[in-house]
Design an enzyme around this catalytic site. Sequence first.
Site, short mmCIF file in Angstrom:
data_model
loop_
_atom_site.label_atom_id
_atom_site.label_comp_id
_atom_site.label_asym_id
_atom_site.label_seq_id
_atom_site.Cartn_x
_atom_site.Cartn_y
_atom_site.Cartn_z
N CYS A 32 0.83 -1.22 0.00
CA CYS A 32 0.00 0.00 0.00
C CYS A 32 0.86 1.27 0.00
O CYS A 32 1.44 1.63 1.03
CB CYS A 32 -0.89 -0.05 1.25
SG CYS A 32 -1.66 1.49 1.71
N CYS A 35 0.22 3.87 2.74
CA CYS A 35 0.66 3.38 4.05
C CYS A 35 2.10 3.82 4.32
O CYS A 35 2.44 4.21 5.44
CB CYS A 35 0.58 1.86 4.11
SG CYS A 35 -1.10 1.20 4.00
#
Length: 111
Positions: A32, A35
């Site tokens: 991600c 993230c």
Amino acid sequence: MSELQVVDETTFDELVLRAGKPVLVDFWAQWCPPCHQIVPILEQINAERNDRLTVLKLNADENPAITAAYRVQAMPTLMLFQHGRPIWAVVGARPKAKLLKELDDALLAAV
């Protein structure tokens, strides 16, 4: 700046649910990009507010039971726990000032 402490299924109860102060859990995944973008902001918040807030990271892919228990479906999800229960959650990265305002508002509303 120090790395965020990692929490997992074996330490979640102790570090999050039985914590003496509010805990912000960063549900993240290696795949991600947002993230990874939010990590420096979370590290700053952890350093600046460690006297009244703990910031931990939990790899959602490696801890599916907790991820499912709290119905985390998108990354990153930031979830604020106080007195062993979630009191606020948000999905996605955001600027530090906005995140701090949202955290402060959530903590004030929970009093």
